[in-house]
Design a protein around this motif. Structure first.
Motif, short mmCIF file in Angstrom:
data_model
loop_
_atom_site.label_atom_id
_atom_site.label_comp_id
_atom_site.label_asym_id
_atom_site.label_seq_id
_atom_site.Cartn_x
_atom_site.Cartn_y
_atom_site.Cartn_z
N ASN A 149 13.06 77.46 8.79
CA ASN A 149 13.32 76.23 9.54
C ASN A 149 13.28 74.98 8.67
O ASN A 149 12.79 73.92 9.09
CB ASN A 149 12.31 76.09 10.69
N THR A 151 11.91 69.09 5.07
CA THR A 151 13.32 68.76 4.98
C THR A 151 13.69 68.57 3.52
O THR A 151 12.97 67.89 2.79
CB THR A 151 13.66 67.48 5.75
N THR A 205 2.76 72.96 4.66
CA THR A 205 3.25 72.33 5.88
C THR A 205 4.52 73.04 6.33
O THR A 205 5.32 73.49 5.50
CB THR A 205 3.53 70.83 5.69
N GLU A 206 4.72 73.14 7.62
CA GLU A 206 5.92 73.78 8.16
C GLU A 206 6.98 72.75 8.54
O GLU A 206 8.06 73.13 9.00
CB GLU A 206 5.54 74.64 9.37
N ASP A 207 6.66 71.47 8.36
CA ASP A 207 7.61 70.41 8.72
C ASP A 207 8.28 69.90 7.45
O ASP A 207 7.87 68.90 6.85
CB ASP A 207 6.86 69.28 9.43
N LYS A 265 4.52 65.60 7.77
CA LYS A 265 5.98 65.64 7.77
C LYS A 265 6.44 65.31 6.36
O LYS A 265 6.20 64.21 5.86
CB LYS A 265 6.55 64.65 8.78
N ASN A 278 0.08 69.77 6.23
CA ASN A 278 0.48 69.60 7.62
C ASN A 278 1.12 68.24 7.92
O ASN A 278 1.16 67.81 9.08
CB ASN A 278 -0.71 69.82 8.56
#
Length: 300
Positions: free
Chosen positions: A191, A170, A166-168, A145, A143
């Motif tokens: 996303n 990049t 984690t969904e955050d 970044k 969870n």
């Protein structure tokens, strides 16, 4: 110290020690040659290994060596092996100090060296908050970044695994993104942003990442970063002896850790993309057992 052994093991970390224990319990005369430079020496904690979860890599290897040293037929040599030749009776290994040792069988547990980009802050964070494996370290960064420094299939594979933690997310490709249309669509559906700009610096505090500074001046805050980087073998002796290599650069082995060179086996990170303490211990144990079986077959 004598120079005639049943087996020489190059590398005395998890895989090498595991192989040595397996052989020591069969009363094989073994020499472990180790330079004392494991690739994970900066990693603060090791995970996903039963009974040792959360211990430092040094704690685990120290206990392992203490246990292996109890077997009287196992000897240790501190130094770096620089060359090896195939002999009529097996192998001969020469160290950087000019010492020579001979054995009937040879096990490579030499590991690999990550070729980390020459970007400010990377070296200091590697193995701490700049990590390679979600199984080994991902739980501790759930969870958070998270950035992924990788491209193509490797970047997509890491993203698929880390997305469960984690969904955050990049992805930083450090150049033109190299994904298939299907992969682009999957990343978009989840996303996951893709940034192609080069990275100038990984800003951190004592190895804990705080932000990535890009070549265009942007500063992006992150709490964890995964990286997939090229690697090279820690030793070139296996290849010089004729061992085949995989496309990825690992020593090519069969299901019994055997290379294409008779009497030469490999285990641990040098011959497997599954980089973990548990896998190193398993493959080392198997390599030791297979070598002992070959020695038995030669005299029984």
């Amino acid at each position: 110290m004598e120079n005639q052994y049943d087996v020489i093991i190059l590398g005395g970390s998890y895989a090498g020690l595991s192989a040595a224990m397996s052989l020591g319990r069969s009363l094989r005369k073994v020499l472990v040659i180790d330079s004392g430079k494991p690739c994970n020496e900066q990693t603060p904690h090791s995970h996903n290994f039963l009974t040792q979860d959360g211990k430092t890599p040094k704690e685990i290897s120290t206990i392992a060596k203490e246990q292996v040293e109890k077997y009287s037929t196992i000897e240790f040599y501190e130094g770096f092996a620089t060359s090896g030749i195939k002999t009529e009776n097996g192998f001969e290994i020469t160290t950087e100090n000019g010492d020579n040792f001979e054995s009937k069988k040879l096990i490579f547990a030499t590991g690999i060296i990550d070729e980390i980009p020459n970007i400010k802050g990377f070296k200091e964070c590697w193995g701490i908050s700049l990590i390679h494996c979600p199984y080994c370290h991902g739980y501790e960064f759930q969870n958070k970044k998270t950035g992924i420094i990788a491209n193509g299939d490797r970047g997509f594979h890491i993203a698929s695994l880390v997305n469960n933690l984690t969904e955050d997310l990049t992805i930083f490709t450090r150049g033109k993104a190299n994904f298939t249309d299907e992969q682009f669509e999957k990343l978009k559906q989840n996303n996951i942003e893709i940034i192609e700009t080069e990275i100038e610096e990984l800003r951190h505090q004592n190895g804990m990442v705080e932000s990535l500074i890009l070549s265009d001046g942007k500063v992006l805050n992150f709490e964890a970063v995964y990286g997939a980087f090229p690697f090279k073998q820690h030793s070139d002796i296996a290849e010089s002896l004729g061992c085949e290599m995989t496309e990825m650069g690992h020593i090519k082995i069969d299901q019994f850790q055997k290379t294409n060179v008779t009497g030469l086996l490999a285990c641990g990170d040098n011959s497997s993309p599954m980089r973990s303490v548990a896998n190193a211990v398993y493959t080392g144990n198997l390599a030791g057992a297979m070598v002992n079986a070959e020695l038995v077959g030669g005299r029984f």
